[in-house]
Design a protein around this motif. Structure first.
Motif, PDB file in Angstrom:
ATOM      1  N   ALA A 118      -4.717 -15.820  -9.763  1.00  0.00           N
ATOM      2  CA  ALA A 118      -4.761 -15.807  -8.294  1.00  0.00           C
ATOM      3  C   ALA A 118      -4.130 -14.554  -7.689  1.00  0.00           C
ATOM      4  O   ALA A 118      -4.033 -14.429  -6.474  1.00  0.00           O
ATOM      5  CB  ALA A 118      -4.062 -17.048  -7.770  1.00  0.00           C
ATOM      6  N   ASP A 119      -3.676 -13.632  -8.518  1.00  0.00           N
ATOM      7  CA  ASP A 119      -2.996 -12.435  -7.995  1.00  0.00           C
ATOM      8  C   ASP A 119      -3.961 -11.246  -7.974  1.00  0.00           C
ATOM      9  O   ASP A 119      -4.891 -11.181  -8.785  1.00  0.00           O
ATOM     10  CB  ASP A 119      -1.779 -12.124  -8.881  1.00  0.00           C
ATOM     11  CG  ASP A 119      -0.943 -10.988  -8.323  1.00  0.00           C
ATOM     12  OD1 ASP A 119      -1.013 -10.766  -7.106  1.00  0.00           O
ATOM     13  OD2 ASP A 119      -0.233 -10.335  -9.107  1.00  0.00           O
ATOM     14  N   VAL A 120      -3.723 -10.318  -7.031  1.00  0.00           N
ATOM     15  CA  VAL A 120      -4.607  -9.150  -6.927  1.00  0.00           C
ATOM     16  C   VAL A 120      -4.175  -8.012  -7.859  1.00  0.00           C
ATOM     17  O   VAL A 120      -4.883  -7.017  -7.986  1.00  0.00           O
ATOM     18  CB  VAL A 120      -4.686  -8.626  -5.476  1.00  0.00           C
ATOM     19  CG1 VAL A 120      -5.398  -9.621  -4.590  1.00  0.00           C
ATOM     20  CG2 VAL A 120      -3.310  -8.303  -4.947  1.00  0.00           C
ATOM     21  N   PHE A 154      -2.637  -2.871  -3.746  1.00  0.00           N
ATOM     22  CA  PHE A 154      -2.020  -2.347  -2.523  1.00  0.00           C
ATOM     23  C   PHE A 154      -1.927  -0.818  -2.516  1.00  0.00           C
ATOM     24  O   PHE A 154      -2.276  -0.189  -1.513  1.00  0.00           O
ATOM     25  CB  PHE A 154      -0.658  -3.016  -2.283  1.00  0.00           C
ATOM     26  CG  PHE A 154      -0.777  -4.291  -1.503  1.00  0.00           C
ATOM     27  CD1 PHE A 154      -0.521  -4.327  -0.140  1.00  0.00           C
ATOM     28  CD2 PHE A 154      -1.188  -5.462  -2.117  1.00  0.00           C
ATOM     29  CE1 PHE A 154      -0.666  -5.492   0.596  1.00  0.00           C
ATOM     30  CE2 PHE A 154      -1.326  -6.637  -1.400  1.00  0.00           C
ATOM     31  CZ  PHE A 154      -1.067  -6.657  -0.038  1.00  0.00           C
ATOM     32  N   HIS A 187      -3.639   1.474   0.439  1.00  0.00           N
ATOM     33  CA  HIS A 187      -2.865   2.422   1.261  1.00  0.00           C
ATOM     34  C   HIS A 187      -3.366   3.859   1.064  1.00  0.00           C
ATOM     35  O   HIS A 187      -3.510   4.610   2.033  1.00  0.00           O
ATOM     36  CB  HIS A 187      -1.372   2.351   0.894  1.00  0.00           C
ATOM     37  CG  HIS A 187      -0.752   1.004   1.102  1.00  0.00           C
ATOM     38  ND1 HIS A 187      -1.142   0.152   2.104  1.00  0.00           N
ATOM     39  CD2 HIS A 187       0.235   0.353   0.424  1.00  0.00           C
ATOM     40  CE1 HIS A 187      -0.424  -0.960   2.047  1.00  0.00           C
ATOM     41  NE2 HIS A 187       0.417  -0.869   1.026  1.00  0.00           N
ATOM     42  N   LEU A 235       3.773   3.555   3.545  1.00  0.00           N
ATOM     43  CA  LEU A 235       3.335   2.371   2.789  1.00  0.00           C
ATOM     44  C   LEU A 235       3.075   2.718   1.327  1.00  0.00           C
ATOM     45  O   LEU A 235       3.381   1.942   0.426  1.00  0.00           O
ATOM     46  CB  LEU A 235       2.068   1.785   3.421  1.00  0.00           C
ATOM     47  CG  LEU A 235       2.277   0.976   4.707  1.00  0.00           C
ATOM     48  CD1 LEU A 235       0.939   0.605   5.328  1.00  0.00           C
ATOM     49  CD2 LEU A 235       3.078  -0.282   4.432  1.00  0.00           C
ATOM     50  N   ALA A 292       5.499  -7.075   3.090  1.00  0.00           N
ATOM     51  CA  ALA A 292       4.100  -7.465   3.283  1.00  0.00           C
ATOM     52  C   ALA A 292       3.429  -7.720   1.932  1.00  0.00           C
ATOM     53  O   ALA A 292       2.786  -8.757   1.736  1.00  0.00           O
ATOM     54  CB  ALA A 292       3.356  -6.371   4.054  1.00  0.00           C
ATOM     55  N   GLU A 293       3.593  -6.783   1.007  1.00  0.00           N
ATOM     56  CA  GLU A 293       2.910  -6.927  -0.280  1.00  0.00           C
ATOM     57  C   GLU A 293       3.411  -8.146  -1.063  1.00  0.00           C
ATOM     58  O   GLU A 293       2.610  -8.964  -1.539  1.00  0.00           O
ATOM     59  CB  GLU A 293       3.072  -5.664  -1.137  1.00  0.00           C
ATOM     60  CG  GLU A 293       2.317  -5.803  -2.450  1.00  0.00           C
ATOM     61  CD  GLU A 293       2.477  -4.618  -3.390  1.00  0.00           C
ATOM     62  OE1 GLU A 293       3.169  -3.664  -3.054  1.00  0.00           O
ATOM     63  OE2 GLU A 293       1.877  -4.674  -4.481  1.00  0.00           O
ATOM     64  N   PHE A 341       2.280 -11.372   0.649  1.00  0.00           N
ATOM     65  CA  PHE A 341       0.833 -11.582   0.587  1.00  0.00           C
ATOM     66  C   PHE A 341       0.449 -12.106  -0.796  1.00  0.00           C
ATOM     67  O   PHE A 341      -0.293 -13.087  -0.929  1.00  0.00           O
ATOM     68  CB  PHE A 341       0.092 -10.273   0.873  1.00  0.00           C
ATOM     69  CG  PHE A 341      -1.409 -10.395   0.734  1.00  0.00           C
ATOM     70  CD1 PHE A 341      -2.173 -10.875   1.788  1.00  0.00           C
ATOM     71  CD2 PHE A 341      -2.049 -10.069  -0.449  1.00  0.00           C
ATOM     72  CE1 PHE A 341      -3.554 -11.011   1.664  1.00  0.00           C
ATOM     73  CE2 PHE A 341      -3.419 -10.203  -0.591  1.00  0.00           C
ATOM     74  CZ  PHE A 341      -4.172 -10.670   0.474  1.00  0.00           C
ATOM     75  N   ARG A 342       0.969 -11.451  -1.806  1.00  0.00           N
ATOM     76  CA  ARG A 342       0.599 -11.842  -3.174  1.00  0.00           C
ATOM     77  C   ARG A 342       1.166 -13.208  -3.540  1.00  0.00           C
ATOM     78  O   ARG A 342       0.544 -13.992  -4.250  1.00  0.00           O
ATOM     79  CB  ARG A 342       1.050 -10.751  -4.148  1.00  0.00           C
ATOM     80  CG  ARG A 342       0.207  -9.483  -3.955  1.00  0.00           C
ATOM     81  CD  ARG A 342       0.712  -8.320  -4.742  1.00  0.00           C
ATOM     82  NE  ARG A 342       0.652  -8.543  -6.174  1.00  0.00           N
ATOM     83  CZ  ARG A 342       1.125  -7.690  -7.076  1.00  0.00           C
ATOM     84  NH1 ARG A 342       1.668  -6.555  -6.663  1.00  0.00           N
ATOM     85  NH2 ARG A 342       1.034  -7.953  -8.350  1.00  0.00           N
TER      86      ARG A 342
END
Lengths: 168, 509
Positions: A49-51, A56, A60, B178, B446-447, B450-451
């Motif tokens: 379930a993790d990206v 990220f 960015h 970021l 945020a990261e 979110f995860r």
């Protein structure tokens, strides 16, 4: 240069600002592209379930590239106007460069001669650089300020400052 | 009112313990000094002082620590306003308008406004803590990873409004921040990213970057022309703002205090986030938003009321639920436990008298902070009268030692120096530094959240719109981000009909 009416597009900017915009945008695109490239070495996530660790940074960096391209486009189509800010001059930039070099030298020296010696010399040199050339007051002020900082951090706040490998 | 009666008993108990009062004042004074020094935060101050409180009675020890906490949050504003050295991360927001006011010769009023707003924000938060703690404690439990992610995105949306002359340059600075914020350990898997093998980079070097971008960059800039002194323009002038001026700021202070309290209650969100959010809301509600960033008293008042409003909020969840709102209250949680007190719902039942004596002491701490703050400003303001040839080396020496103090690392000084050089050139070509700092604060939050939220929802993105607080915060964030762009686009269209042409995303408004 820095006080031009609108920077980066629209009403126009001096030539030096336009060149700076373009150089910075290109450098940042290179940095962002390198970041995206190095995410290829990141491992795949173990959680379904993790990206993953790469998602990220890629987002960015990609947005950064798009924004830099917008800056380049805006800069290229903006008219060039006269620079109405007073020029800094070679002496001004030399002063800044020497200040930066002195800080780097202080950092380097601190490892060998410790905080106290490096900071006294650093402060005296900066004062000399900024036009205070008193052979008496420069060292006195440098020693007093360094002693106050040293006492505050080392004794009162219990922050161990570098002793220097030569004195260890 | 039951709480009022308990508070009165607390005041009486405290009055009979002059040593506790004295130690709380010592704590406030130490906190102000620690907060004002770059690199030393309220968290560090509380941690340093903790061992000294072991031998004290619980009230004295805990009040001394509270004094350091409150004074530390406020103290950062002094050097931020006078020298553009944000002593604490929250003060980076204060520096945006505070230092501009100093350059206009209004340093005294800026410092006075910061002190009064810190006091009012802090007092409001303590009063909420006293009277509404049980009611608001449940709110903290509503905040899970998805809400914290939405809050971080809301914080990031402020970038558009603090971008200065060019929105596109502000956004570039923000996304660069970021990207830098992803340096270090991956928040879920612990994989080191972009560290180049340096263990020093396992955590985002946030404070060295902040000190470099703000303080060192300003010091390097002042070396361009050493003959130009701060001089008369930097005179302190009047300290207490005229009533008519401060009256107009009361709305900003009230709103910012409430925001600070709410943000303080949320676990993981601290005074730095509160200061930026309060700043943005003050700007949004202002009749003259274009003055923000150029020396607006409302900006200073908002940041300080928001940051200090956080203190009571952070204490609220720590005392009622045993959940620390931020790093400082996490250390304070340890202090309470060491004193034999177990934070949580039973604390108020089993040690009600002690808790309300502490509350009375916290009010005393804030009054003490106001008196000590206002009393010392004239003295602290004298640093502006120092010749630039002495002041700049002192600033740089403080930057060096303050950065070193964070991790006892020379590597951090190198990062500070690199950030200082980058900040100097950013200033030169109008790339704002504040979005970088904001991104470094909010990016990891945020990261990580979110995860975490994605994992909790089993990989479904539904949490983005099915949870009410998340949906509302994300909607407001999108509006906050887009509004300046839409305004600019409409202005461009109006300008184009008058013959003027301007590119999208370029903003001076």
């Amino acid at each position: 240069m820095s006080n031009a009416p609108v920077q980066g597009g629209g009403a126009g900017a001096p030539l030096s600002t336009k060149i700076a915009n373009l150089v910075i945008a290109v450098v940042l695109i290179a940095v962002a592209a390198a970041a995206i490239a190095s995410t290829g070495d990141f491992p795949k996530t173990m959680l379904a379930a993790d990206v993953g660790p790469a998602r990220f940074p890629i987002i960015h960096a990609s947005v950064l590239i798009v924004l830099c391209l917008i800056l380049i486009a805006n800069t290229l189509r903006m008219p060039t106007i006269a620079d109405d800010t007073p020029p800094v001059g070679v002496a001004g930039y030399a002063g800044v460069a020497l200040g930066i070099l002195a800080t780097a030298a202080c950092l380097y020296a601190m490892e060998y001669v410790g905080y106290a010696v490096a900071t006294v010399v650093y402060m005296a040199a900066l004062m000399w650089l900024m036009g205070q050339r008193s052979p008496l007051w420069n060292p006195v002020i440098a020693v007093v300020v360094t002693a106050v900082i040293y006492f505050t951090f080392q004794s009162a706040l219990q922050v161990p400052l570098p002793v220097g490998s030569l004195f260890e | 009112m039951h709480e009022l009666g308990m508070l009165m008993n607390g005041v009486a108990t405290l009055a009979a313990n002059p040593m506790a009062l004295l130690l709380s004042l010592v704590g406030v004074a130490l906190g102000i000094v620690i907060g004002a020094l770059p690199g030393l935060t309220a968290t560090m101050g509380v941690a340093i002082l903790l061992p000294f409180t072991f031998g004290m009675d619980p009230v004295s020890g805990l009040l001394m620590i509270s004094g350091v906490f409150f004074g530390g949050v406020y103290g950062g504003s002094v050097t931020a306003i006078l020298l553009k050295i944000p002593g604490t991360p929250a003060a980076a927001a204060t520096a945006m308008d505070g230092f501009e006011l100093t350059k206009k010769g209004m340093a005294g009023v800026a410092l006075g406004t910061a002190t009064l707003s810190s006091f009012l924000g802090g007092m409001a938060s303590i009063l909420v803590l006293i009277f509404l703690a049980p009611v608001l404690a449940g709110f903290a439990l509503e905040f899970s990873a998805s809400e914290s992610f939405a809050l971080a995105v809301f914080g990031l949306s402020i970038i558009a409004s603090i971008s200065g002359k060019s929105v596109v340059k502000g956004l570039i600075a923000g996304f660069l921040g970021l990207l830098i914020a992803t340096v270090g350990m991956d928040p879920m898997g612990g994989f080191p990213r972009f560290t180049g093998g340096y263990t020093e980079l396992f955590n985002v070097p946030f404070i060295p970057v902040m000190i470099g971008l703000f303080a060192a960059a300003e010091a390097f800039k002042s070396m361009e022309d050493p003959k130009v002194r701060l001089g008369m323009a930097a005179a302190l002038g009047r300290i207490i703002p005229p009533w008519a001026t401060y009256k107009s700021l009361l709305g900003v202070v009230s709103r910012s205090s409430i925001l600070g309290i709410v943000i303080g209650i949320i676990p993981g969100a601290g005074s730095d986030i509160a200061a930026y959010v309060a700043y943005n809301e003050a700007r949004r509600f202002s009749k003259t938003p274009e003055n923000y960033g150029k020396g607006e008293l409302g900006g200073v008042a908002a940041c300080e009321a928001g940051a200090n409003g956080c203190t009571g909020g952070a204490l609220l969840t720590m005392l009622t639920l045993g959940i620390p709102g931020d790093a400082v209250t996490a250390v304070m949680l340890g202090a309470l436990t060491l004193q034999g007190l177990q934070p949580g719902p039973l604390l108020f039942k089993e040690h009600g008298d002690l808790v309300f004596t502490l509350f009375a002491g916290m009010i005393f701490c804030y009054v003490g902070m106001l008196v000590l703050g206002l009393g010392s400003l004239r003295f602290m303001g004298r640093i502006l009268q120092m010749p630039k040839s002495v002041l700049t080396p002192v600033i740089l020496a403080l930057c060096v030692v303050g950065t070193y103090a964070i991790n006892n690392s020379l590597f951090d000084i190198g990062i500070m120096l690199a950030a200082g050089v980058a900040g100097y050139f950013m200033q030169k070509w109008d790339f704002p530094a504040s979005p970088v700092v904001l991104a470094l604060i909010m990016g990891p939050m945020a990261e990580a959240n979110f995860r975490r939220a994605l994992s909790l929802s089993g990989g479904s993105y539904d949490f983005l719109y099915t949870r009410p607080i998340t949906a509302v915060l994300l909607t407001v964030a999108i509006l906050t981000m887009l509004l300046p762009l839409v305004k600019r686009w409409r202005a461009d269209r109006a300008g184009a009909s008058g013959g003027a042409a301007a590119g999208p995303l370029e903003a001076s408004k």
